[in-house]
Scaffold this motif. Structure first.
Motif, PDB file in Angstrom:
ATOM      1  N   LEU A  48      -0.906  21.321  -4.558  1.00  0.00           N
ATOM      2  CA  LEU A  48      -0.279  22.640  -4.463  1.00  0.00           C
ATOM      3  C   LEU A  48      -0.505  23.300  -3.106  1.00  0.00           C
ATOM      4  CD1 LEU A  48      -1.089  23.963  -8.029  1.00  0.00           C
ATOM      5  CD2 LEU A  48       1.196  23.491  -7.109  1.00  0.00           C
ATOM      6  N   ASP A  49      -1.655  23.068  -2.519  1.00  0.00           N
ATOM      7  CA  ASP A  49      -1.987  23.708  -1.250  1.00  0.00           C
ATOM      8  C   ASP A  49      -1.457  22.969  -0.022  1.00  0.00           C
ATOM      9  OD1 ASP A  49      -3.312  25.712  -2.619  1.00  0.00           O
ATOM     10  OD2 ASP A  49      -5.298  24.806  -2.354  1.00  0.00           O
ATOM     11  N   HIS A  50      -1.179  21.653  -0.153  1.00  0.00           N
ATOM     12  CA  HIS A  50      -0.872  20.877   1.048  1.00  0.00           C
ATOM     13  C   HIS A  50       0.419  20.061   0.994  1.00  0.00           C
ATOM     14  CE1 HIS A  50      -4.759  21.944   2.676  1.00  0.00           C
ATOM     15  NE2 HIS A  50      -5.313  21.570   1.532  1.00  0.00           N
ATOM     16  N   TYR A  51       1.125  20.078  -0.109  1.00  0.00           N
ATOM     17  CA  TYR A  51       2.359  19.283  -0.200  1.00  0.00           C
ATOM     18  C   TYR A  51       3.543  20.172   0.154  1.00  0.00           C
ATOM     19  CZ  TYR A  51       4.572  14.965  -1.732  1.00  0.00           C
ATOM     20  OH  TYR A  51       5.212  13.758  -1.756  1.00  0.00           O
ATOM     21  N   PRO A  52       4.470  19.693   0.978  1.00  0.00           N
ATOM     22  CA  PRO A  52       5.624  20.536   1.329  1.00  0.00           C
ATOM     23  C   PRO A  52       6.504  20.815   0.113  1.00  0.00           C
ATOM     24  CG  PRO A  52       5.798  18.353   2.345  1.00  0.00           C
ATOM     25  CD  PRO A  52       4.494  18.396   1.625  1.00  0.00           C
ATOM     26  N   VAL A  53       6.767  22.067  -0.132  1.00  0.00           N
ATOM     27  CA  VAL A  53       7.484  22.488  -1.328  1.00  0.00           C
ATOM     28  C   VAL A  53       8.878  21.865  -1.422  1.00  0.00           C
ATOM     29  CG1 VAL A  53       8.456  24.623  -0.349  1.00  0.00           C
ATOM     30  CG2 VAL A  53       7.974  24.473  -2.801  1.00  0.00           C
ATOM     31  N   ASP A  54       9.521  21.632  -0.279  1.00  0.00           N
ATOM     32  CA  ASP A  54      10.883  21.092  -0.324  1.00  0.00           C
ATOM     33  C   ASP A  54      10.934  19.620  -0.716  1.00  0.00           C
ATOM     34  OD1 ASP A  54       9.697  20.436   2.122  1.00  0.00           O
ATOM     35  OD2 ASP A  54      11.622  20.369   3.170  1.00  0.00           O
ATOM     36  N   PHE A  86       4.194   9.208   0.925  1.00  0.00           N
ATOM     37  CA  PHE A  86       4.446  10.559   0.441  1.00  0.00           C
ATOM     38  C   PHE A  86       3.765  11.541   1.378  1.00  0.00           C
ATOM     39  CE2 PHE A  86       4.850   7.964  -3.358  1.00  0.00           C
ATOM     40  CZ  PHE A  86       6.020   8.451  -3.909  1.00  0.00           C
ATOM     41  N   PRO A  87       4.358  12.679   1.650  1.00  0.00           N
ATOM     42  CA  PRO A  87       5.683  13.106   1.238  1.00  0.00           C
ATOM     43  C   PRO A  87       6.768  12.247   1.882  1.00  0.00           C
ATOM     44  CG  PRO A  87       4.455  14.915   2.290  1.00  0.00           C
ATOM     45  CD  PRO A  87       3.638  13.696   2.406  1.00  0.00           C
ATOM     46  N   THR A  88       7.848  12.073   1.132  1.00  0.00           N
ATOM     47  CA  THR A  88       8.981  11.354   1.688  1.00  0.00           C
ATOM     48  C   THR A  88       9.658  12.267   2.710  1.00  0.00           C
ATOM     49  OG1 THR A  88      10.499  12.146  -0.014  1.00  0.00           O
ATOM     50  CG2 THR A  88       9.361  10.053  -0.451  1.00  0.00           C
ATOM     51  N   LYS A  89      10.533  11.663   3.471  1.00  0.00           N
ATOM     52  CA  LYS A  89      11.276  12.442   4.456  1.00  0.00           C
ATOM     53  C   LYS A  89      12.706  12.612   3.968  1.00  0.00           C
ATOM     54  CE  LYS A  89       8.287  10.980   8.173  1.00  0.00           C
ATOM     55  NZ  LYS A  89       7.203  10.842   7.270  1.00  0.00           N
ATOM     56  N   ALA A  90      13.231  13.803   4.107  1.00  0.00           N
ATOM     57  CA  ALA A  90      14.608  14.072   3.698  1.00  0.00           C
ATOM     58  C   ALA A  90      15.564  13.258   4.555  1.00  0.00           C
ATOM     59  CB  ALA A  90      14.917  15.559   3.838  1.00  0.00           C
ATOM     60  N   ALA A  91      16.680  12.871   3.965  1.00  0.00           N
ATOM     61  CA  ALA A  91      17.691  12.116   4.697  1.00  0.00           C
ATOM     62  C   ALA A  91      18.253  12.976   5.826  1.00  0.00           C
ATOM     63  CB  ALA A  91      18.811  11.688   3.765  1.00  0.00           C
ATOM     64  N   MET A 123       0.843  -1.174   0.000  1.00  0.00           N
ATOM     65  CA  MET A 123       0.000   0.000   0.000  1.00  0.00           C
ATOM     66  C   MET A 123       0.895   1.247   0.000  1.00  0.00           C
ATOM     67  SD  MET A 123      -2.800   1.409   2.758  1.00  0.00           S
ATOM     68  CE  MET A 123      -3.609  -0.151   2.818  1.00  0.00           C
ATOM     69  N   ILE A 124       0.488   2.218  -0.771  1.00  0.00           N
ATOM     70  CA  ILE A 124       1.203   3.482  -0.860  1.00  0.00           C
ATOM     71  C   ILE A 124       0.268   4.567  -0.327  1.00  0.00           C
ATOM     72  CG2 ILE A 124       2.358   5.114  -2.402  1.00  0.00           C
ATOM     73  CD1 ILE A 124       2.633   2.661  -4.326  1.00  0.00           C
ATOM     74  N   THR A 125       0.818   5.461   0.494  1.00  0.00           N
ATOM     75  CA  THR A 125      -0.003   6.513   1.073  1.00  0.00           C
ATOM     76  C   THR A 125       0.530   7.886   0.694  1.00  0.00           C
ATOM     77  OG1 THR A 125       1.252   6.628   3.129  1.00  0.00           O
ATOM     78  CG2 THR A 125      -0.591   5.096   3.072  1.00  0.00           C
ATOM     79  N   CYS A 126      -0.371   8.843   0.699  1.00  0.00           N
ATOM     80  CA  CYS A 126      -0.008  10.240   0.502  1.00  0.00           C
ATOM     81  C   CYS A 126      -0.825  11.062   1.493  1.00  0.00           C
ATOM     82  CB  CYS A 126      -0.303  10.691  -0.926  1.00  0.00           C
ATOM     83  SG  CYS A 126       0.176  12.409  -1.235  1.00  0.00           S
ATOM     84  N   THR A 127      -0.130  11.840   2.300  1.00  0.00           N
ATOM     85  CA  THR A 127      -0.792  12.696   3.270  1.00  0.00           C
ATOM     86  C   THR A 127      -0.750  14.132   2.770  1.00  0.00           C
ATOM     87  OG1 THR A 127      -0.086  11.229   5.055  1.00  0.00           O
ATOM     88  CG2 THR A 127      -0.822  13.436   5.677  1.00  0.00           C
ATOM     89  N   LEU A 128      -1.925  14.710   2.632  1.00  0.00           N
ATOM     90  CA  LEU A 128      -2.059  16.105   2.211  1.00  0.00           C
ATOM     91  C   LEU A 128      -2.863  16.818   3.282  1.00  0.00           C
ATOM     92  CD1 LEU A 128      -2.957  15.617  -1.570  1.00  0.00           C
ATOM     93  CD2 LEU A 128      -0.735  16.196  -0.583  1.00  0.00           C
ATOM     94  N   GLY A 129      -2.180  17.680   4.027  1.00  0.00           N
ATOM     95  CA  GLY A 129      -2.849  18.339   5.139  1.00  0.00           C
ATOM     96  C   GLY A 129      -3.237  17.297   6.168  1.00  0.00           C
ATOM     97  N   ASP A 130      -4.512  17.271   6.526  1.00  0.00           N
ATOM     98  CA  ASP A 130      -4.974  16.301   7.520  1.00  0.00           C
ATOM     99  C   ASP A 130      -5.663  15.088   6.883  1.00  0.00           C
ATOM    100  OD1 ASP A 130      -7.208  17.624   6.623  1.00  0.00           O
ATOM    101  OD2 ASP A 130      -8.043  18.045   8.608  1.00  0.00           O
ATOM    102  N   LYS A 131      -5.523  14.938   5.558  1.00  0.00           N
ATOM    103  CA  LYS A 131      -6.149  13.803   4.865  1.00  0.00           C
ATOM    104  C   LYS A 131      -5.078  12.838   4.369  1.00  0.00           C
ATOM    105  CE  LYS A 131     -10.176  16.390   3.401  1.00  0.00           C
ATOM    106  NZ  LYS A 131     -10.943  16.893   2.275  1.00  0.00           N
ATOM    107  N   LYS A 132      -5.388  11.553   4.468  1.00  0.00           N
ATOM    108  CA  LYS A 132      -4.466  10.513   4.015  1.00  0.00           C
ATOM    109  C   LYS A 132      -5.151   9.716   2.905  1.00  0.00           C
ATOM    110  CE  LYS A 132      -1.194   8.733   6.560  1.00  0.00           C
ATOM    111  NZ  LYS A 132      -0.376   8.027   7.509  1.00  0.00           N
ATOM    112  N   TYR A 133      -4.416   9.515   1.809  1.00  0.00           N
ATOM    113  CA  TYR A 133      -4.945   8.787   0.651  1.00  0.00           C
ATOM    114  C   TYR A 133      -4.119   7.515   0.458  1.00  0.00           C
ATOM    115  CZ  TYR A 133      -6.954  13.384  -0.110  1.00  0.00           C
ATOM    116  OH  TYR A 133      -7.633  14.565   0.047  1.00  0.00           O
ATOM    117  N   HIS A 134      -4.776   6.446  -0.005  1.00  0.00           N
ATOM    118  CA  HIS A 134      -4.119   5.158  -0.158  1.00  0.00           C
ATOM    119  C   HIS A 134      -4.382   4.574  -1.544  1.00  0.00           C
ATOM    120  CE1 HIS A 134      -3.826   4.971   4.248  1.00  0.00           C
ATOM    121  NE2 HIS A 134      -5.081   5.393   4.246  1.00  0.00           N
ATOM    122  N   VAL A 135      -3.394   3.888  -2.068  1.00  0.00           N
ATOM    123  CA  VAL A 135      -3.594   3.006  -3.220  1.00  0.00           C
ATOM    124  C   VAL A 135      -2.925   1.682  -2.882  1.00  0.00           C
ATOM    125  CG1 VAL A 135      -3.887   4.730  -5.045  1.00  0.00           C
ATOM    126  CG2 VAL A 135      -1.601   3.995  -4.444  1.00  0.00           C
TER     127      VAL A 135
END
Length: 125
Positions: free
Chosen positions: A80-86, A110-115, A1-13
């Motif tokens: 665009l509104d909820h993903y960290p730009v970095d 997603f978002p991934t975490k920087a090393a 399963m792959i997840t993406c968190t945008l703001g306070d919502k989490k999406y899964h595929v």
């Protein structure tokens, strides 16, 4: 399963569909153009694309594909509104490469975490 968190919502595929592979060409081309511009700049050269490609245009195409990757559960505006730009362009490029090379098992969250880097600490005196 792959997840993406945008703001306070989490999406899964549960898996990456064939549609993500089929629809990736415009986003992959845009990413290739951005890389070519960056590489030319590093060499002190000017790429032909540098004057014709806008960052907004490139981002729109890549974000549109990222939405397809998650079966359009969210919109480009959500990204665009909820993903960290970095992490935005890095993460989309990472996902593009994984789908293109059919190694989607490396995709997780997603978002991934920087090393993290280890910072040397000065011993207290």
């Amino acid at each position: 399963m792959i997840t993406c968190t945008l703001g306070d919502k989490k999406y899964h595929v549960d898996f990456i569909s064939g549609r993500a592979l089929r629809e990736m060409e415009p986003a992959a081309k845009m990413y290739g153009r951005i890389v070519a511009i960056s590489n030319a700049a590093l060499k002190g050269e000017t790429s032909e694309d540098a004057s014709t490609l806008s960052i907004g245009e490139a981002m729109d195409e890549m974000i549109k594909w990222f939405c397809i990757l998650f079966n359009n559960q969210f919109t480009p505006d959500d990204v665009l509104d909820h993903y960290p730009v970095d992490r935005l362009m890095h993460d989309i490029a990472f996902a593009l490469m994984a789908v293109q090379t059919q190694t989607t098992n490396v995709l997780d969250e997603f978002p991934t975490k920087a090393a993290q880097t280890n910072q040397e600490t000065t011993p207290e005196v």
